[in-house]
Design a protein around this motif. Sequence first.
Motif, PDB file in Angstrom:
ATOM      1  N   THR A 359       0.823  -1.213   0.000  1.00 34.11           N
ATOM      2  CA  THR A 359       0.000   0.000   0.000  1.00 34.11           C
ATOM      3  C   THR A 359       0.856   1.262   0.000  1.00 34.11           C
ATOM      4  OG1 THR A 359      -0.120  -0.103   2.425  1.00 34.11           O
ATOM      5  CG2 THR A 359      -1.921  -1.127   1.181  1.00 34.11           C
ATOM      6  N   GLN A 360       2.178   1.099   0.116  1.00 36.48           N
ATOM      7  CA  GLN A 360       3.079   2.251   0.073  1.00 36.48           C
ATOM      8  C   GLN A 360       3.382   2.602  -1.382  1.00 36.48           C
ATOM      9  OE1 GLN A 360       6.943   1.417   1.633  1.00 36.48           O
ATOM     10  NE2 GLN A 360       7.816   3.387   1.003  1.00 36.48           N
ATOM     11  N   ILE A 361       3.243   3.888  -1.729  1.00 31.88           N
ATOM     12  CA  ILE A 361       3.581   4.338  -3.084  1.00 31.88           C
ATOM     13  C   ILE A 361       4.600   5.476  -3.001  1.00 31.88           C
ATOM     14  CG2 ILE A 361       1.456   3.623  -4.222  1.00 31.88           C
ATOM     15  CD1 ILE A 361       0.424   6.480  -3.854  1.00 31.88           C
ATOM     16  N   PRO A 362       5.608   5.464  -3.879  1.00 33.95           N
ATOM     17  CA  PRO A 362       6.047   4.283  -4.621  1.00 33.95           C
ATOM     18  C   PRO A 362       6.609   3.218  -3.662  1.00 33.95           C
ATOM     19  CG  PRO A 362       7.646   6.072  -4.832  1.00 33.95           C
ATOM     20  CD  PRO A 362       6.498   6.629  -4.057  1.00 33.95           C
ATOM     21  N   PRO A 363       6.739   1.967  -4.089  1.00 34.14           N
ATOM     22  CA  PRO A 363       6.626   1.413  -5.439  1.00 34.14           C
ATOM     23  C   PRO A 363       5.279   0.779  -5.765  1.00 34.14           C
ATOM     24  CG  PRO A 363       7.707  -0.164  -4.040  1.00 34.14           C
ATOM     25  CD  PRO A 363       7.353   0.988  -3.163  1.00 34.14           C
ATOM     26  N   GLY A 364       4.351   0.700  -4.786  1.00 32.10           N
ATOM     27  CA  GLY A 364       3.028   0.180  -5.084  1.00 32.10           C
ATOM     28  C   GLY A 364       3.038  -1.219  -5.665  1.00 32.10           C
ATOM     29  N   MET A 365       2.166  -1.409  -6.647  1.00 35.74           N
ATOM     30  CA  MET A 365       2.000  -2.730  -7.261  1.00 35.74           C
ATOM     31  C   MET A 365       3.181  -3.136  -8.144  1.00 35.74           C
ATOM     32  SD  MET A 365      -0.705  -4.271  -6.284  1.00 35.74           S
ATOM     33  CE  MET A 365      -0.932  -5.478  -7.584  1.00 35.74           C
ATOM     34  N   LEU A 366       4.031  -2.171  -8.506  1.00 31.62           N
ATOM     35  CA  LEU A 366       5.185  -2.495  -9.352  1.00 31.62           C
ATOM     36  C   LEU A 366       6.110  -3.488  -8.656  1.00 31.62           C
ATOM     37  CD1 LEU A 366       6.671  -1.944 -12.005  1.00 31.62           C
ATOM     38  CD2 LEU A 366       7.821  -0.030 -10.886  1.00 31.62           C
ATOM     39  N   ALA A 367       6.235  -3.364  -7.335  1.00 34.33           N
ATOM     40  CA  ALA A 367       7.086  -4.303  -6.589  1.00 34.33           C
ATOM     41  C   ALA A 367       6.533  -5.721  -6.674  1.00 34.33           C
ATOM     42  CB  ALA A 367       7.195  -3.853  -5.134  1.00 34.33           C
ATOM     43  N   LEU A 368       5.217  -5.864  -6.541  1.00 33.29           N
ATOM     44  CA  LEU A 368       4.609  -7.190  -6.637  1.00 33.29           C
ATOM     45  C   LEU A 368       4.757  -7.762  -8.047  1.00 33.29           C
ATOM     46  CD1 LEU A 368       3.064  -9.339  -5.065  1.00 33.29           C
ATOM     47  CD2 LEU A 368       0.933  -8.221  -5.752  1.00 33.29           C
ATOM     48  N   ASP A 369       4.642  -6.897  -9.067  1.00 40.20           N
ATOM     49  CA  ASP A 369       4.849  -7.342 -10.452  1.00 40.20           C
ATOM     50  C   ASP A 369       6.255  -7.898 -10.634  1.00 40.20           C
ATOM     51  OD1 ASP A 369       2.306  -6.456 -10.960  1.00 40.20           O
ATOM     52  OD2 ASP A 369       2.933  -4.576 -11.892  1.00 40.20           O
ATOM     53  N   ASN A 370       7.252  -7.197 -10.069  1.00 38.86           N
ATOM     54  CA  ASN A 370       8.639  -7.649 -10.188  1.00 38.86           C
ATOM     55  C   ASN A 370       8.851  -8.984  -9.484  1.00 38.86           C
ATOM     56  OD1 ASN A 370       9.542  -5.480 -11.708  1.00 38.86           O
ATOM     57  ND2 ASN A 370      10.160  -4.271  -9.928  1.00 38.86           N
ATOM     58  N   MET A 371       8.261  -9.127  -8.315  1.00 40.70           N
ATOM     59  CA  MET A 371       8.418 -10.375  -7.561  1.00 40.70           C
ATOM     60  C   MET A 371       7.818 -11.555  -8.325  1.00 40.70           C
ATOM     61  SD  MET A 371       7.481  -8.828  -3.794  1.00 40.70           S
ATOM     62  CE  MET A 371       7.584 -10.373  -2.911  1.00 40.70           C
ATOM     63  N   LEU A 372       6.638 -11.333  -8.906  1.00 40.57           N
ATOM     64  CA  LEU A 372       6.003 -12.406  -9.666  1.00 40.57           C
ATOM     65  C   LEU A 372       6.810 -12.754 -10.912  1.00 40.57           C
ATOM     66  CD1 LEU A 372       3.560 -14.299  -9.913  1.00 40.57           C
ATOM     67  CD2 LEU A 372       2.414 -12.500 -11.229  1.00 40.57           C
ATOM     68  N   TYR A 373       7.361 -11.737 -11.581  1.00 38.61           N
ATOM     69  CA  TYR A 373       8.195 -11.990 -12.768  1.00 38.61           C
ATOM     70  C   TYR A 373       9.419 -12.821 -12.379  1.00 38.61           C
ATOM     71  CZ  TYR A 373      11.014 -11.108 -16.942  1.00 38.61           C
ATOM     72  OH  TYR A 373      11.781 -11.263 -18.077  1.00 38.61           O
ATOM     73  N   PHE A 374      10.045 -12.454 -11.284  1.00 40.38           N
ATOM     74  CA  PHE A 374      11.233 -13.181 -10.820  1.00 40.38           C
ATOM     75  C   PHE A 374      10.878 -14.629 -10.482  1.00 40.38           C
ATOM     76  CE2 PHE A 374      14.274 -13.908  -7.113  1.00 40.38           C
ATOM     77  CZ  PHE A 374      15.333 -14.249  -7.944  1.00 40.38           C
ATOM     78  N   ALA A 375       9.737 -14.818  -9.811  1.00 35.33           N
ATOM     79  CA  ALA A 375       9.339 -16.174  -9.405  1.00 35.33           C
ATOM     80  C   ALA A 375       9.020 -17.056 -10.607  1.00 35.33           C
ATOM     81  CB  ALA A 375       8.128 -16.086  -8.477  1.00 35.33           C
ATOM     82  N   ARG A 376       8.454 -16.479 -11.661  1.00 33.14           N
ATOM     83  CA  ARG A 376       8.050 -17.275 -12.819  1.00 33.14           C
ATOM     84  C   ARG A 376       9.175 -17.473 -13.825  1.00 33.14           C
ATOM     85  NH1 ARG A 376       1.984 -14.792 -14.118  1.00 33.14           N
ATOM     86  NH2 ARG A 376       0.843 -16.092 -12.594  1.00 33.14           N
ATOM     87  N   HIS A 377       9.986 -16.447 -14.066  1.00 35.65           N
ATOM     88  CA  HIS A 377      11.003 -16.516 -15.123  1.00 35.65           C
ATOM     89  C   HIS A 377      12.380 -16.918 -14.609  1.00 35.65           C
ATOM     90  CE1 HIS A 377       7.807 -14.045 -16.935  1.00 35.65           C
ATOM     91  NE2 HIS A 377       8.245 -14.490 -18.088  1.00 35.65           N
ATOM     92  N   HIS A 378      12.609 -16.806 -13.303  1.00 34.27           N
ATOM     93  CA  HIS A 378      13.880 -17.244 -12.706  1.00 34.27           C
ATOM     94  C   HIS A 378      13.528 -18.074 -11.472  1.00 34.27           C
ATOM     95  CE1 HIS A 378      16.246 -14.448 -15.257  1.00 34.27           C
ATOM     96  NE2 HIS A 378      15.197 -13.653 -15.122  1.00 34.27           N
TER      97      HIS A 378
END
Length: 719
Positions: A359-378
Motif C-alpha cells: 500500500t506504500q507508493i512508490p513502489p506500489g503494485m510495481l514491486a509485486l509485479d517484479n516479484m512475480l516476474y522473478f518467481a516465474r522466469h527465474h
Amino acid sequence: MPPPSDIVKVAIEWPGAFPKLMEIDQKKPLSAIIKEVCEGWSLGNHENFALQNADSTNFYITEKNRNDIKNGSILRLTTSPSQMAGQLHERIQSSSMDAKLEALKDLANSSRDVTFAQEFINLDGISLLTQMVESGTDFGDLLSFTLTAFVELMDHGIVSWDTFSVAFIKKIAGYVNKSAMDTAVLQRSLAILESMVLNSQDLYQKVAQEITIGQLIPHLQGTDQDIQTYTIAVINALFLKAPEDKRQEMAHILAQKQLRSIILSNVIRSPKPINDEMAHQLYVLQVLTFNLLEDRMMTKMDPQDQAQRDIIFELRRIAFDVECEPNNSGSIEKRKSMYTRDYKKLGFINHVNPAMDFTQIPPGMLALDNMLYFARHHQDAYIRIVLENSSREDKHECPFGRSSIELTKMLCEILKVGELPSENCHDFHPMFFTHDRSFEEFFCICIQLLNKTWKEMRATSEDFNKVMQVVREQIMRALTQKPNSLDQLKSRLQNLSYTEILKIRQSERMNQEDFQSRPILELREKIQPEIMELIKQQRLNRLCDGTCFRKISSRRRQGGCLSLSLTHSLTHSLTHSLTHSLTHSLTHSLTHTHTEKEFVPVADMKAVVTGKDCPHMKEKGSLKQNKEVQELAFSVLYESDEYLNFIAPDKHEYCVWTDGLNALLGKEMTSDFTKSDMDTLLSMEMKLRLLDLENIQIPEAPPPIPKEPSNYDFVYDCN
C-alpha cells in the motif's frame, strides 16, 4: 588618443565597386548611415537598401543588433529585407523551373535571418510555400529547397503551427510513408512532423492518423544516421504527446513491430559511432519507456481485491511447492497459522496480511509485479533465495518481500521513473535495449545481488538500510561503466563485491584526504594560496600559446576561424586574429584570404561574460542547436561597449581561457577545471609533506624503468 567608443571602423562592399572604409557613428540612426553610404556611390532610393554582414550568415544589420558590429567588420550594402522578400516571393512563382530553383535556394539561405523571415512572412510567404507543397507539382531539388525554406521560417517561432491544413499534413506524411524518397525531402519532412506533434495537440491528433509506427520502422533500417535520428524523434514526439490511456497501447504496437531489436541492430550496434543528437533521442525513448511503469508504481494494492491477493498466493505456491488446500482441509486457525508461517519465510513485514506491504507508493503494485516476474522466469533462483533465508537464524535472514519492495523503489529512483526527459541529456544505457522486459530483468539481477551482498556483510535485520546503501552504490558504479548487455551488467556487479566496495571507499577516502584534524586543516589553508598561484601561472602561460576557436555563424553551420593569444609586449595586449574570405577585395580578385589583427590592451579589458550573457548568444539562444554551444561561449568586454566573442572548441579550452582571463583581470577562477586541479595538486602536496614528516626520502628523479629481460624461458618456483 583612442577613438570614441561610439565610432566603429568598418569596410563596406558594393558589387562592382571598390570597398569603402568608413567610420560608423552608433549614435546616428541606421537609416541615416545607409543614406550616407548610398550617396557615396551615387545610389538613389536609399530606403530600398540595407547593410548586411559579409560573412557566411549574411544576416541583416538592424537597430537591435547594430551594437554587435566590431572594429574591422566587413559589411555589404544590399537590397533591403522588404525588397528582397518581395523579389523572392515573385521569383519562386516563376514558370521557369531553373529560375524557380535558384529562387528557392536563395530563399532557403535568406530565411535563416529573422529580419528577412519576418518580411517574407508578412507577404503571406508561409501560405505560398504550403500551397506549393499541397499542389504536388514540385519534386526533387525544388521540393527539397521548398521544405528547407519552410523549416527555416518556422524555426523563428513567428507563425503558429496550428494554422496548417489537413491537406498539408497529408502531403508531408505522404513523403514519409513512401518507401523510396529523396533523403533531403525525407529528413525535412520528419523534422516538420516532429515540430507539429510537439507544438500542437490538435496537430498531434492529425499526424497520428496519418503516420503509423509500421511506416516509420523502415527508415530505421537504413544507414543514414540523420534519418534514423529524425525517425526516433518523431516516435518520441508521438509517445510524449499521446494521452495516458493510449501510451500503453502504443508501447504494445512498438513491441509488436520489434522497434527495440531494430534500434539495437541498426543503431546501437551499427559500425558508425552514435552522435550526440542520436544519443539524446535514445535517452528520451528510454525515459518514456520506463515512464510506462509509473501507473503501477503509483497504484496501491487493494487488500480486498482477490485477483491481487492471488498473486501473493502464487508466490507462496512457487516457493514452497504447495497445492491450494481445499476449504475443508483443516481448521481455519490451522490454515491461517500455516499461511502466516510461509509469509514470514517469504520476508513480508505483515505476516498476517502481506497485501498491506504494497500500500506504500512508490513502489506500489510495481514491486509485486517484479516479484512475480522473478518467481516465474527465474524460478530456481527465486526458490533458492527464499529457502536459503528461511533456514537461517531469524536475525540473519534476508527478507525477500521487504527487500523486493525497497529495491523496486530504489531502481525507480535511479532510473527516474515518472520524470520527464531532460533536454540536454544523452545518458542512455544500451543494455536496456537488449530485452523486451529490461526493467524486470534488471530487478532480477539486482535482487540476487542484494541477497549476495547481505551474506557478504553478514547482516542482520538491524543492518537492512546499510545493506541497501551498499547495493545502491554497487548498482550506480556498474551503471557508470555503461554495460552493453544485461549479462555484462551481471558480470560487473559480480566484480563489485562488498569487499571491493570497501576497498574503493578506502581508496577514495585516501584520495580525498579525509583528514579533519586541526593541524591538517591549517596546513591545507596555508599551502592553498601557493597552489592557486601555480594554477594561475599555468593558465596565463597557456593563454600565451594561443588557441584556435570555432566561429558559429548560424544553426548547424560553422564559419571561419578565430585565434586568440596573449602577448608579453611592453603594451601587454590581447591579440585577436580573425580569418575570413572576401568575395571582393581591393584588387577585385574572386577570393582573397584576408587576416586582420586587433590588439586590445589588457588595461582596456573590463570583464569576461559567459553562456547566455554573451552578446553572440542572446539572439541565438532560442535555437535548439545553439543551446549546445552556450556552455562553451564567452566574451571579453573592453572599452565601454565593445566585445570580442568566442566559442571554445571544448570544455577544457573554455575553462582554461575563462580562468586565465579572470586571473588577468584579478578576479577569482571559479571553473570546475580549476577546482579539479586544485584538489589534485593540493592532495599531492599534502601527501608529500606528510611523507616528509615521516622522514621518508623522496628522490629528485623517478626510478629507472626496468630493462626488458633477454630470456623469457623462466618459471616461478612455488616452493
